[in-house]
Write a protein that holds these residues in place. Sequence first.
Motif, PDB file in Angstrom:
ATOM      1  N   ASN A  97       0.826  -1.210   0.000  1.00 57.78           N
ATOM      2  CA  ASN A  97       0.000   0.000   0.000  1.00 57.78           C
ATOM      3  C   ASN A  97       0.857   1.256   0.000  1.00 57.78           C
ATOM      4  O   ASN A  97       0.602   2.204  -0.751  1.00 57.78           O
ATOM      5  CB  ASN A  97      -0.920   0.002   1.221  1.00 57.78           C
ATOM      6  CG  ASN A  97      -1.934  -1.127   1.192  1.00 57.78           C
ATOM      7  OD1 ASN A  97      -2.456  -1.473   0.138  1.00 57.78           O
ATOM      8  ND2 ASN A  97      -2.212  -1.700   2.341  1.00 57.78           N
ATOM      9  N   LEU A  98       1.886   1.277   0.848  1.00 55.65           N
ATOM     10  CA  LEU A  98       2.775   2.428   0.897  1.00 55.65           C
ATOM     11  C   LEU A  98       3.447   2.656  -0.458  1.00 55.65           C
ATOM     12  O   LEU A  98       3.552   3.797  -0.926  1.00 55.65           O
ATOM     13  CB  LEU A  98       3.833   2.221   1.980  1.00 55.65           C
ATOM     14  CG  LEU A  98       3.348   2.288   3.431  1.00 55.65           C
ATOM     15  CD1 LEU A  98       4.401   1.713   4.375  1.00 55.65           C
ATOM     16  CD2 LEU A  98       3.002   3.711   3.823  1.00 55.65           C
ATOM     17  N   GLY A  99       3.900   1.580  -1.084  1.00 54.08           N
ATOM     18  CA  GLY A  99       4.547   1.698  -2.388  1.00 54.08           C
ATOM     19  C   GLY A  99       3.616   2.271  -3.436  1.00 54.08           C
ATOM     20  O   GLY A  99       4.019   3.101  -4.265  1.00 54.08           O
ATOM     21  N   ILE A 165      11.161  18.823   8.200  1.00 53.06           N
ATOM     22  CA  ILE A 165      10.608  19.220   6.903  1.00 53.06           C
ATOM     23  C   ILE A 165      11.283  18.370   5.831  1.00 53.06           C
ATOM     24  O   ILE A 165      12.503  18.422   5.653  1.00 53.06           O
ATOM     25  CB  ILE A 165      10.824  20.717   6.646  1.00 53.06           C
ATOM     26  CG1 ILE A 165      10.166  21.545   7.763  1.00 53.06           C
ATOM     27  CG2 ILE A 165      10.261  21.116   5.290  1.00 53.06           C
ATOM     28  CD1 ILE A 165      10.331  23.044   7.619  1.00 53.06           C
ATOM     29  N   VAL A 166      10.489  17.559   5.152  1.00 48.25           N
ATOM     30  CA  VAL A 166      11.043  16.564   4.233  1.00 48.25           C
ATOM     31  C   VAL A 166      10.623  16.853   2.795  1.00 48.25           C
ATOM     32  O   VAL A 166       9.594  17.481   2.546  1.00 48.25           O
ATOM     33  CB  VAL A 166      10.620  15.131   4.640  1.00 48.25           C
ATOM     34  CG1 VAL A 166      11.131  14.808   6.045  1.00 48.25           C
ATOM     35  CG2 VAL A 166       9.115  14.956   4.593  1.00 48.25           C
ATOM     36  N   PRO A 171       9.646  10.636  -0.392  1.00 51.16           N
ATOM     37  CA  PRO A 171       8.719  11.157   0.615  1.00 51.16           C
ATOM     38  C   PRO A 171       8.525  10.280   1.842  1.00 51.16           C
ATOM     39  O   PRO A 171       8.051  10.773   2.868  1.00 51.16           O
ATOM     40  CB  PRO A 171       7.408  11.307  -0.166  1.00 51.16           C
ATOM     41  CG  PRO A 171       7.513  10.313  -1.278  1.00 51.16           C
ATOM     42  CD  PRO A 171       8.963  10.291  -1.652  1.00 51.16           C
ATOM     43  N   LEU A 172       8.890   9.008   1.777  1.00 51.56           N
ATOM     44  CA  LEU A 172       8.771   8.137   2.945  1.00 51.56           C
ATOM     45  C   LEU A 172      10.115   7.932   3.629  1.00 51.56           C
ATOM     46  O   LEU A 172      10.237   8.098   4.840  1.00 51.56           O
ATOM     47  CB  LEU A 172       8.169   6.785   2.552  1.00 51.56           C
ATOM     48  CG  LEU A 172       7.981   5.794   3.708  1.00 51.56           C
ATOM     49  CD1 LEU A 172       7.017   6.359   4.752  1.00 51.56           C
ATOM     50  CD2 LEU A 172       7.500   4.442   3.203  1.00 51.56           C
ATOM     51  N   VAL A 200       1.785   9.815   1.761  1.00 55.54           N
ATOM     52  CA  VAL A 200       2.484   8.697   2.386  1.00 55.54           C
ATOM     53  C   VAL A 200       2.883   9.043   3.823  1.00 55.54           C
ATOM     54  O   VAL A 200       2.939   8.159   4.685  1.00 55.54           O
ATOM     55  CB  VAL A 200       3.701   8.262   1.535  1.00 55.54           C
ATOM     56  CG1 VAL A 200       4.867   9.246   1.667  1.00 55.54           C
ATOM     57  CG2 VAL A 200       4.141   6.843   1.925  1.00 55.54           C
ATOM     58  N   ALA A 201       3.130  10.323   4.123  1.00 50.73           N
ATOM     59  CA  ALA A 201       3.418  10.718   5.504  1.00 50.73           C
ATOM     60  C   ALA A 201       2.189  10.536   6.383  1.00 50.73           C
ATOM     61  O   ALA A 201       2.303  10.156   7.560  1.00 50.73           O
ATOM     62  CB  ALA A 201       3.902  12.167   5.541  1.00 50.73           C
ATOM     63  N   LEU A 202       1.005  10.789   5.836  1.00 51.46           N
ATOM     64  CA  LEU A 202      -0.226  10.576   6.588  1.00 51.46           C
ATOM     65  C   LEU A 202      -0.484   9.093   6.806  1.00 51.46           C
ATOM     66  O   LEU A 202      -0.961   8.684   7.876  1.00 51.46           O
ATOM     67  CB  LEU A 202      -1.401  11.225   5.863  1.00 51.46           C
ATOM     68  CG  LEU A 202      -1.334  12.755   5.742  1.00 51.46           C
ATOM     69  CD1 LEU A 202      -2.451  13.265   4.842  1.00 51.46           C
ATOM     70  CD2 LEU A 202      -1.420  13.406   7.116  1.00 51.46           C
ATOM     71  N   ARG A 203      -0.157   8.285   5.814  1.00 48.64           N
ATOM     72  CA  ARG A 203      -0.270   6.832   5.995  1.00 48.64           C
ATOM     73  C   ARG A 203       0.709   6.359   7.073  1.00 48.64           C
ATOM     74  O   ARG A 203       0.371   5.503   7.902  1.00 48.64           O
ATOM     75  CB  ARG A 203       0.022   6.122   4.668  1.00 48.64           C
ATOM     76  CG  ARG A 203      -0.154   4.615   4.709  1.00 48.64           C
ATOM     77  CD  ARG A 203      -1.623   4.215   4.789  1.00 48.64           C
ATOM     78  NE  ARG A 203      -1.797   2.772   4.652  1.00 48.64           N
ATOM     79  CZ  ARG A 203      -2.971   2.185   4.483  1.00 48.64           C
ATOM     80  NH1 ARG A 203      -4.076   2.906   4.421  1.00 48.64           N
ATOM     81  NH2 ARG A 203      -3.053   0.875   4.367  1.00 48.64           N
TER      82      ARG A 203
END
Length: 497
Positions: A97-99, A165-166, A171-172, A200-203
């Motif tokens: 899912n993340l991918g 801050i990324v 992004p992960l 993806v940060a929210l996931r």
Amino acid sequence: MAIMDIFSDVQQFLSEPKKLFIGGEWVEPSSGEYFPVENPATGQNFAQVSMAVEADVDRAVAAARNAQEGAWAKVQPAERSRLMIRLAELIEADAENLGQIISLENGKPYTNAYKGEVVITANIIRYFAGWPSKIEGSTIPVSPRGGEPMLNYTLREPVGVCALIVPWNFPLSMCAWKLGPVLATGCTAVLKPAEQTPLVALRLAELIQKAGIPAGVVNVLTGFGDRAGAPLSAHDDVDKIAFTGSTGVGRMIAKAAAGNMKKVSLELGGKSPNIILPDADIVRAAKGSADGIFYNQGQVCTAASRLYVHESVLDQTLEELRKHAAAHLVGPGLDPANTMGPLVSREQHGIVKGYVDRALNEGAELICGGKAPAHLEGGYFMEPTVFLDRQEQACIAREEIFGPVVTVMSWSDVDELVHRANNTPFGLAAGVWTNNLKQAHTIAAKLKAGSVWINCWNVVDPASPFGGYKQSGWGREMGKNVIDAYTETKSVFVDLS
């Protein structure tokens, strides 16, 4: 074109507008505003996320402070390790899912998102899970002026609330680069992902919650730099800021941090020299050089964008580069056949295309690429691009492009080569391809870069420090070096007389 079906879990995740994660709860943005997330392979919006503003920054920082001085401070090192290992396991369990989320919002091929980000992210968290029980002080034999017996020892304590801050290119995994040491040292965090890739940060926040990490330890704010990133950087109750991104934004963050003298670590831009010596295995060197610039569509801070090739092997190297460029299949990241996705946004595509056009006007010779593939419409695609600019006169030989564009230059004298390689305001990475071990170490010692790769490129490990010289940044991430960036050292004197 066989596009992967969107997994049902991902469909469910994307079905509703995404809220902010503050104090362990999912909350509406103070602004009441949401903004769209675009799929760069199609140019179409596919999700809505919260627009954080200064009031949300205040809420998130307060939640992080409460956790820092409350529940999180009571968690023992062994328990922090257990929670981090649990998080790594949840990341692995949710890897598909993340991918897919990464591929949708960033554009990179699903395989690269899965193997190059999700797997690595779990490994980074697991590596830092070994640190909580190993952060220790020392006893020091001191010599007081009065001669009285004195015990002196040091304590290593968490620096406090950290603003993270990324960027959008990884992004992960960039979240893990910063959250790993935050959790290991007992700090707390307010994480702001790039506006192009917030999902993806929210996931990840969902997994952090599921892992049982206390409320407020990690808070996630989605939004833009001027409305969320700037007030976060300047916030007087933030103790440290860690930023990965452009050198220009890094300068602004450094200025903003001066208000309360918060600690700052910056991982910034690069224009990395990659050197091929005449005795190198040219087939291997060209393959490594192509991977070094075309991986992730060239959107890598350490991209091998300046390729110095000895004039005796120049023609052979160019031919090999043509082959590797032609072998890439460019298209949507969710098509498993594709090896290169789109650039992250319309804006980034315009920047890269502008550099290509300018290079042609400045006399650089286009070897291959330089345009969008003819069969693709709607997305922000760019072919793998190779330029020859023997004496590096064009802008593409000096400025960071952040796209799949490599500039090849020729050389004959080693001393002049090293001078040319170092003649840049950046100093993030460099590489040398040779079968001469003495030459390899000699040149590596002279290159002004935080990472030097010999007969390889982009080798990064959680145990090894990463960072840059000059305008490529301040401080180091990863390894034991990064622990210093997230801790304070306290010296304690005890009079034993």
